[in-house]
Design a protein around this motif. Structure first.
Motif, PDB file in Angstrom:
ATOM      1  N   ARG A   1       1.894  -5.082   2.396  1.00 43.17           N
ATOM      2  CA  ARG A   1       3.129  -5.737   2.839  1.00 43.17           C
ATOM      3  C   ARG A   1       2.847  -7.140   3.353  1.00 43.17           C
ATOM      4  O   ARG A   1       3.535  -8.105   2.997  1.00 43.17           O
ATOM      5  CB  ARG A   1       3.781  -4.884   3.929  1.00 43.17           C
TER       6      ARG A   1
ATOM      7  N   ARG B   1      -3.693  -3.213  -6.487  1.00 44.39           N
ATOM      8  CA  ARG B   1      -4.751  -3.170  -5.470  1.00 44.39           C
ATOM      9  C   ARG B   1      -6.098  -3.572  -6.057  1.00 44.39           C
ATOM     10  O   ARG B   1      -6.894  -4.246  -5.415  1.00 44.39           O
ATOM     11  CB  ARG B   1      -4.808  -1.770  -4.845  1.00 44.39           C
TER      12      ARG B   1
ATOM     13  N   GLY C   1      -5.591  -2.328   0.658  1.00 41.56           N
ATOM     14  CA  GLY C   1      -5.769  -0.886   0.522  1.00 41.56           C
ATOM     15  C   GLY C   1      -4.743  -0.058   1.267  1.00 41.56           C
ATOM     16  O   GLY C   1      -4.452   1.068   0.876  1.00 41.56           O
ATOM     17  N   THR C   2      -4.168  -0.592   2.339  1.00 44.19           N
ATOM     18  CA  THR C   2      -3.136   0.140   3.067  1.00 44.19           C
ATOM     19  C   THR C   2      -1.772  -0.479   2.775  1.00 44.19           C
ATOM     20  O   THR C   2      -1.672  -1.619   2.319  1.00 44.19           O
ATOM     21  CB  THR C   2      -3.379   0.074   4.587  1.00 44.19           C
ATOM     22  N   LYS C   3      -0.723   0.276   3.100  1.00 43.37           N
ATOM     23  CA  LYS C   3       0.626  -0.231   2.853  1.00 43.37           C
ATOM     24  C   LYS C   3       0.925  -1.442   3.740  1.00 43.37           C
ATOM     25  O   LYS C   3       1.583  -2.388   3.312  1.00 43.37           O
ATOM     26  CB  LYS C   3       1.650   0.870   3.083  1.00 43.37           C
ATOM     27  N   VAL C   4       0.422  -1.406   4.963  1.00 41.99           N
ATOM     28  CA  VAL C   4       0.628  -2.530   5.885  1.00 41.99           C
ATOM     29  C   VAL C   4      -0.040  -3.791   5.342  1.00 41.99           C
ATOM     30  O   VAL C   4       0.551  -4.882   5.336  1.00 41.99           O
ATOM     31  CB  VAL C   4       0.084  -2.194   7.293  1.00 41.99           C
ATOM     32  N   ALA C   5      -1.284  -3.647   4.855  1.00 45.17           N
ATOM     33  CA  ALA C   5      -2.015  -4.798   4.315  1.00 45.17           C
ATOM     34  C   ALA C   5      -1.321  -5.338   3.065  1.00 45.17           C
ATOM     35  O   ALA C   5      -1.215  -6.549   2.874  1.00 45.17           O
ATOM     36  CB  ALA C   5      -3.455  -4.400   3.983  1.00 45.17           C
TER      37      ALA C   5
ATOM     38  N   GLU D   1       8.167   3.161  10.401  1.00 45.58           N
ATOM     39  CA  GLU D   1       6.728   3.354  10.600  1.00 45.58           C
ATOM     40  C   GLU D   1       6.222   4.464   9.702  1.00 45.58           C
ATOM     41  O   GLU D   1       5.103   4.450   9.219  1.00 45.58           O
ATOM     42  CB  GLU D   1       6.450   3.697  12.075  1.00 45.58           C
TER      43      GLU D   1
ATOM     44  N   LEU E   1       5.525   3.092   6.238  1.00 46.01           N
ATOM     45  CA  LEU E   1       4.375   2.187   6.187  1.00 46.01           C
ATOM     46  C   LEU E   1       3.055   2.925   6.245  1.00 46.01           C
ATOM     47  O   LEU E   1       2.021   2.392   5.848  1.00 46.01           O
ATOM     48  CB  LEU E   1       4.443   1.168   7.348  1.00 46.01           C
ATOM     49  N   THR E   2       3.063   4.135   6.727  1.00 44.82           N
ATOM     50  CA  THR E   2       1.808   4.891   6.784  1.00 44.82           C
ATOM     51  C   THR E   2       1.672   5.829   5.607  1.00 44.82           C
ATOM     52  O   THR E   2       0.730   6.607   5.533  1.00 44.82           O
ATOM     53  CB  THR E   2       1.717   5.691   8.090  1.00 44.82           C
ATOM     54  N   GLU E   3       2.612   5.750   4.704  1.00 52.08           N
ATOM     55  CA  GLU E   3       2.578   6.651   3.540  1.00 52.08           C
ATOM     56  C   GLU E   3       1.334   6.397   2.702  1.00 52.08           C
ATOM     57  O   GLU E   3       0.968   5.275   2.454  1.00 52.08           O
ATOM     58  CB  GLU E   3       3.819   6.414   2.690  1.00 52.08           C
TER      59      GLU E   3
ATOM     60  N   ASP F   1      -8.231  -7.434   0.510  1.00 53.82           N
ATOM     61  CA  ASP F   1      -8.028  -6.008   0.746  1.00 53.82           C
ATOM     62  C   ASP F   1      -6.547  -5.712   0.979  1.00 53.82           C
ATOM     63  O   ASP F   1      -5.962  -6.168   1.958  1.00 53.82           O
ATOM     64  CB  ASP F   1      -8.850  -5.564   1.961  1.00 53.82           C
TER      65      ASP F   1
END
Length: 229
Positions: free
Chosen positions: A205, A188, A199-203, A224, A227-229, A197
């Motif tokens: 991925r 990261r 910073g999130t798991k979705v980003a 889902e 992915l929000t972990e 960026d």
């Protein structure tokens, strides 16, 4: 590093007193060829210090004053002082502007003491210095590409971006959970330095797919919740 020549006379300018104290201590403990002669919180304090001019100034780019950094660098250059800038900013445009204005080195404030010492020594010798992380950011910015990841970092990014929790990533690669977390943190940071960026798991991925580390179909295995972990 022991040096028979005269020690490098260093001044540090940073308006965060805690960081100023920490930097002073780190450098004193890390190098016996650097003599810390001034540690001040403002630009005027540097210019009026009895030890000024020094050999090298480690200068905070983000001082809370209205004086442009180009003016400061020009002033230091005319007095024969070499400058290494440090900042919380790692954007390629900021780095290039600083180097163009006359800074010999540029560091982000999260660098280890050894890297800071290396930059000070390089500046004293008249050589430019940019950390490998920032160099990667500049290279990635020039080609519009992603930062360079190690083989293990690519594996971690693919597994985590594919929906696996950190625990499963660690088990799959036969490393500890803490090591897996360290890899993710490093990944990261490399992307952040490159201006991307994740910073999130979705980003992360999405970026893994974009950079060819993960095929689109892999993502559909992830829930889902993961992915929000």
């Amino acid at each position: 590093m022991t040096n028979s020549a005269a020690p490098i006379r260093l001044a540090i300018v940073d308006d965060h007193r805690m960081l100023l104290g920490a930097l002073t201590e780190w450098i004193r403990n890390a190098a016996d060829d650097i003599d810390m002669v001034a540690a001040v919180t403002t630009w005027p304090d540097l210019l009026t210090h009895p030890e000024f001019p020094v050999d090298v100034v480690l200068l905070d780019l983000d001082l809370k004053d209205s004086l442009p950094i180009s003016v400061k660098l020009r002033t230091l250059k005319t007095t024969g002082v070499k400058t290494v800038l440090m900042s919380t900013y790692s954007e390629p445009a900021v780095i290039r502007e600083a180097i163009a204005a006359g800074a010999l080195g540029y560091l982000v404030k999260s660098e280890e003491a050894a890297m800071i010492v290396e930059a000070i020594r390089a500046a004293h010798s008249g050589k430019p210095f940019i950390s490998s992380e920032l160099d990667l950011a500049l290279s990635a910015d020039e080609v519009g590409g992603a930062p360079k990841l190690s083989a293990q970092e690519r594996r971690v990014m693919a597994l985590y971006g594919g929906g696996e929790p950190v625990k499963q990533v660690a088990q799959a690669l036969e490393i500890s959970e803490e090591t897996a977390k360290s890899y993710l943190k490093r990944i990261r940071e490399k992307y952040r330095v490159a201006g991307i960026d994740v910073g999130t798991k979705v980003a992360l991925r999405k970026r893994a797919i974009q950079d060819g580390l993960l095929v689109q179909v892999d993502y559909h295995r992830a829930s889902e919740t993961n992915l929000t972990e």
